[in-house]
Scaffold this motif. Structure first.
Motif, PDB file in Angstrom:
ATOM      1  N   THR A 193      54.548  27.197  35.808  1.00 21.66           N
ATOM      2  CA  THR A 193      55.229  27.128  37.093  1.00 21.66           C
ATOM      3  C   THR A 193      55.342  28.531  37.682  1.00 21.66           C
ATOM      4  O   THR A 193      55.326  29.531  36.954  1.00 21.66           O
ATOM      5  CB  THR A 193      56.626  26.491  36.965  1.00 21.66           C
ATOM      6  OG1 THR A 193      57.130  26.177  38.270  1.00 21.66           O
ATOM      7  CG2 THR A 193      57.610  27.399  36.251  1.00 21.66           C
ATOM      8  N   GLY A 194      55.427  28.610  39.013  1.00 17.16           N
ATOM      9  CA  GLY A 194      55.551  29.892  39.685  1.00 17.16           C
ATOM     10  C   GLY A 194      54.267  30.679  39.775  1.00 17.16           C
ATOM     11  O   GLY A 194      54.285  31.852  40.161  1.00 17.16           O
ATOM     12  N   SER A 195      53.148  30.048  39.476  1.00 12.65           N
ATOM     13  CA  SER A 195      51.862  30.743  39.543  1.00 12.65           C
ATOM     14  C   SER A 195      51.209  30.522  40.900  1.00 12.65           C
ATOM     15  O   SER A 195      51.182  29.402  41.402  1.00 12.65           O
ATOM     16  CB  SER A 195      50.910  30.245  38.447  1.00 12.65           C
ATOM     17  OG  SER A 195      51.363  30.621  37.167  1.00 12.65           O
ATOM     18  N   VAL A 196      50.684  31.587  41.482  1.00 10.28           N
ATOM     19  CA  VAL A 196      49.865  31.502  42.686  1.00 10.28           C
ATOM     20  C   VAL A 196      48.476  31.978  42.271  1.00 10.28           C
ATOM     21  O   VAL A 196      48.265  33.168  42.025  1.00 10.28           O
ATOM     22  CB  VAL A 196      50.437  32.345  43.836  1.00 10.28           C
ATOM     23  CG1 VAL A 196      49.517  32.299  45.046  1.00 10.28           C
ATOM     24  CG2 VAL A 196      51.825  31.838  44.219  1.00 10.28           C
ATOM     25  N   ILE A 197      47.570  31.045  42.150  1.00 11.78           N
ATOM     26  CA  ILE A 197      46.284  31.284  41.493  1.00 11.78           C
ATOM     27  C   ILE A 197      45.189  31.541  42.522  1.00 11.78           C
ATOM     28  O   ILE A 197      44.964  30.728  43.427  1.00 11.78           O
ATOM     29  CB  ILE A 197      45.914  30.067  40.622  1.00 11.78           C
ATOM     30  CG1 ILE A 197      47.017  29.830  39.585  1.00 11.78           C
ATOM     31  CG2 ILE A 197      44.558  30.238  39.957  1.00 11.78           C
ATOM     32  CD1 ILE A 197      47.240  28.387  39.239  1.00 11.78           C
ATOM     33  N   ASP A 198      44.500  32.667  42.396  1.00 11.09           N
ATOM     34  CA  ASP A 198      43.375  32.972  43.279  1.00 11.09           C
ATOM     35  C   ASP A 198      42.196  32.074  42.916  1.00 11.09           C
ATOM     36  O   ASP A 198      41.722  32.088  41.764  1.00 11.09           O
ATOM     37  CB  ASP A 198      42.971  34.438  43.141  1.00 11.09           C
ATOM     38  CG  ASP A 198      43.995  35.390  43.746  1.00 11.09           C
ATOM     39  OD1 ASP A 198      44.871  34.903  44.501  1.00 11.09           O
ATOM     40  OD2 ASP A 198      43.925  36.597  43.459  1.00 11.09           O
ATOM     41  N   TRP A 199      41.712  31.324  43.890  1.00  9.09           N
ATOM     42  CA  TRP A 199      40.629  30.367  43.679  1.00  9.09           C
ATOM     43  C   TRP A 199      39.478  30.783  44.594  1.00  9.09           C
ATOM     44  O   TRP A 199      39.251  30.225  45.665  1.00  9.09           O
ATOM     45  CB  TRP A 199      41.140  28.954  44.001  1.00  9.09           C
ATOM     46  CG  TRP A 199      40.177  27.846  43.748  1.00  9.09           C
ATOM     47  CD1 TRP A 199      39.316  27.285  44.651  1.00  9.09           C
ATOM     48  CD2 TRP A 199      39.962  27.146  42.533  1.00  9.09           C
ATOM     49  NE1 TRP A 199      38.588  26.281  44.061  1.00  9.09           N
ATOM     50  CE2 TRP A 199      38.961  26.174  42.759  1.00  9.09           C
ATOM     51  CE3 TRP A 199      40.517  27.241  41.253  1.00  9.09           C
ATOM     52  CZ2 TRP A 199      38.509  25.306  41.772  1.00  9.09           C
ATOM     53  CZ3 TRP A 199      40.071  26.385  40.262  1.00  9.09           C
ATOM     54  CH2 TRP A 199      39.094  25.422  40.527  1.00  9.09           C
ATOM     55  N   ASP A 200      38.769  31.839  44.186  1.00 11.67           N
ATOM     56  CA  ASP A 200      37.750  32.405  45.051  1.00 11.67           C
ATOM     57  C   ASP A 200      36.684  33.069  44.207  1.00 11.67           C
ATOM     58  O   ASP A 200      36.871  33.275  42.997  1.00 11.67           O
ATOM     59  CB  ASP A 200      38.393  33.417  46.019  1.00 11.67           C
ATOM     60  CG  ASP A 200      37.508  33.764  47.187  1.00 11.67           C
ATOM     61  OD1 ASP A 200      36.531  33.039  47.452  1.00 11.67           O
ATOM     62  OD2 ASP A 200      37.793  34.778  47.855  1.00 11.67           O
ATOM     63  N   GLN A 201      35.576  33.435  44.846  1.00 13.24           N
ATOM     64  CA  GLN A 201      34.476  34.076  44.122  1.00 13.24           C
ATOM     65  C   GLN A 201      34.441  35.592  44.326  1.00 13.24           C
ATOM     66  O   GLN A 201      33.543  36.262  43.848  1.00 13.24           O
ATOM     67  CB  GLN A 201      33.134  33.449  44.513  1.00 13.24           C
ATOM     68  CG  GLN A 201      32.871  33.347  46.004  1.00 13.24           C
ATOM     69  CD  GLN A 201      31.700  32.427  46.304  1.00 13.24           C
ATOM     70  OE1 GLN A 201      30.579  32.651  45.840  1.00 13.24           O
ATOM     71  NE2 GLN A 201      31.948  31.376  47.068  1.00 13.24           N
ATOM     72  N   TYR A 202      35.421  36.099  45.061  1.00  9.15           N
ATOM     73  CA  TYR A 202      35.626  37.552  45.136  1.00  9.15           C
ATOM     74  C   TYR A 202      36.853  37.915  44.330  1.00  9.15           C
ATOM     75  O   TYR A 202      37.797  37.115  44.219  1.00  9.15           O
ATOM     76  CB  TYR A 202      35.783  37.999  46.581  1.00  9.15           C
ATOM     77  CG  TYR A 202      34.492  37.959  47.370  1.00  9.15           C
ATOM     78  CD1 TYR A 202      33.501  38.907  47.161  1.00  9.15           C
ATOM     79  CD2 TYR A 202      34.249  36.957  48.300  1.00  9.15           C
ATOM     80  CE1 TYR A 202      32.310  38.874  47.867  1.00  9.15           C
ATOM     81  CE2 TYR A 202      33.072  36.907  49.028  1.00  9.15           C
ATOM     82  CZ  TYR A 202      32.100  37.878  48.797  1.00  9.15           C
ATOM     83  OH  TYR A 202      30.917  37.827  49.493  1.00  9.15           O
ATOM     84  N   VAL A 203      36.902  39.094  43.783  1.00  3.81           N
ATOM     85  CA  VAL A 203      38.019  39.553  42.958  1.00  3.81           C
ATOM     86  C   VAL A 203      38.892  40.475  43.792  1.00  3.81           C
ATOM     87  O   VAL A 203      38.438  41.549  44.220  1.00  3.81           O
ATOM     88  CB  VAL A 203      37.513  40.269  41.686  1.00  3.81           C
ATOM     89  CG1 VAL A 203      38.702  40.737  40.855  1.00  3.81           C
ATOM     90  CG2 VAL A 203      36.614  39.341  40.876  1.00  3.81           C
ATOM     91  N   VAL A 204      40.115  40.072  44.023  1.00  2.00           N
ATOM     92  CA  VAL A 204      41.032  40.848  44.852  1.00  2.00           C
ATOM     93  C   VAL A 204      41.281  42.225  44.224  1.00  2.00           C
ATOM     94  O   VAL A 204      41.618  42.332  43.049  1.00  2.00           O
ATOM     95  CB  VAL A 204      42.372  40.094  45.026  1.00  2.00           C
ATOM     96  CG1 VAL A 204      43.374  40.960  45.790  1.00  2.00           C
ATOM     97  CG2 VAL A 204      42.138  38.780  45.752  1.00  2.00           C
ATOM     98  N   GLY A 205      41.093  43.257  45.016  1.00  2.00           N
ATOM     99  CA  GLY A 205      41.357  44.625  44.558  1.00  2.00           C
ATOM    100  C   GLY A 205      40.176  45.306  43.918  1.00  2.00           C
ATOM    101  O   GLY A 205      40.229  46.517  43.637  1.00  2.00           O
ATOM    102  N   ALA A 206      39.070  44.574  43.685  1.00  2.03           N
ATOM    103  CA  ALA A 206      37.889  45.165  43.031  1.00  2.03           C
ATOM    104  C   ALA A 206      36.962  45.788  44.071  1.00  2.03           C
ATOM    105  O   ALA A 206      36.788  45.251  45.172  1.00  2.03           O
ATOM    106  CB  ALA A 206      37.158  44.098  42.235  1.00  2.03           C
TER     107      ALA A 206
END
Length: 261
Positions: A246-259
């Motif tokens: 619970t409380g997770s906000v999951i990135d569902w994408d093919q780019y990596v945030v911050g990379a």
């Protein structure tokens, strides 16, 4: 052996369930055995999907609702209780992606994004959580957010403002209701091929009919995210097989945030 994801015996509410990711979640939840109440603004489209699901043996109910109206948002939960007797899960999938920058967004456009992308989920969650607490059975909520909530493109200023708020709300509500055994998570979906996205691409970006194929060629995985991809994951998050998350906000994408290269 991998355990099949099941929502058997559960009553699930899906906002914005008449097209795109929302409709995919409705179909996937029905396929997993849930009774599904879904909302949308277009009666003809919603009733067609409902009839299709019922013809296939599913338990489904459609409610005409505009989540921008808190009363209508809450009424969708009431409709599920009336039809199926209880509510065990909610997926907030209704959304607005019209464009606007910091400099050209009108107060009206900003308010529209807040109403649909943040206020709607807030009050639908409020109604669902009250119902779940009253039942004493716990539950699960999944908010469809956006990878753009991290920052997004300049032309998504009001959208990002609302979606970033929804990410914060997801975490806040998850913390507030963890001892009610209500799990609340979010999915930051990336660029997804939907009917609505096709309309947006043509309206704001002068896209051709084959815009999706052209876009896919530039993406790391060679394709855009598909609604069914997200829907399967949402069903997992709604199910008991998800465990205690619970409380997770999951990135569902093919780019990596911050990379960066």
């Amino acid at each position: 052996m991998t355990e099949q994801i099941s929502l058997a015996g559960k009553s699930i509410v899906v906002s914005g369930g008449t097209q795109g990711v929302g409709a995919a979640v409705v179909r996937a939840a029905c396929a997993a055995g849930a009774s599904v109440t879904f909302t949308g603004r277009r009666r003809e489209v919603g009733e067609k999907l409902r009839d299709e699901l019922i013809a296939g043996g599913a338990q489904a109910e459609f409610v005409v609702a505009d989540v921008a109206d808190p009363a209508q948002a809450g009424a969708s939960v009431e409709a599920a209780v009336t039809r199926f007797g209880h509510v065990d899960g909610l997926c907030n999938a209704a959304g607005l992606t019209t464009r606007g920058t910091l400099l050209d967004t009108s107060p009206e456009l900003f308010d529209e994004h807040i109403a649909i992308n943040l206020r709607g989920p807030f009050f639908t969650m409020q109604a669902a959580v009250k119902q779940m607490i009253g039942q004493g059975t716990g539950g699960s909520i999944v908010n469809i957010i956006s990878i753009s909530e991290h920052a997004g493109q300049p032309y998504l200023a009001p959208y990002v403002s609302a979606k970033a708020g929804l990410a914060g709300l997801t975490r806040n509500a998850a913390y507030a209701h963890r001892f009610d055994r209500i799990r609340i998570n979010g999915v930051n979906i990336g660029w997804t091929e939907t009917e609505g996205e096709t309309q947006i691409q043509k309206r704001f970006h002068d896209a051709d009919d084959d815009w999706a194929a052209q876009a896919a060629e530039r993406l790391p995985m060679g394709r855009l995210n598909q609604p069914d991809d997200t829907a399967r994951f949402v069903v997992f998050l709604l199910s008991d097989q998800c465990g205690v998350v619970t409380g997770s906000v999951i990135d569902w994408d093919q780019y990596v945030v911050g990379a960066h290269d």
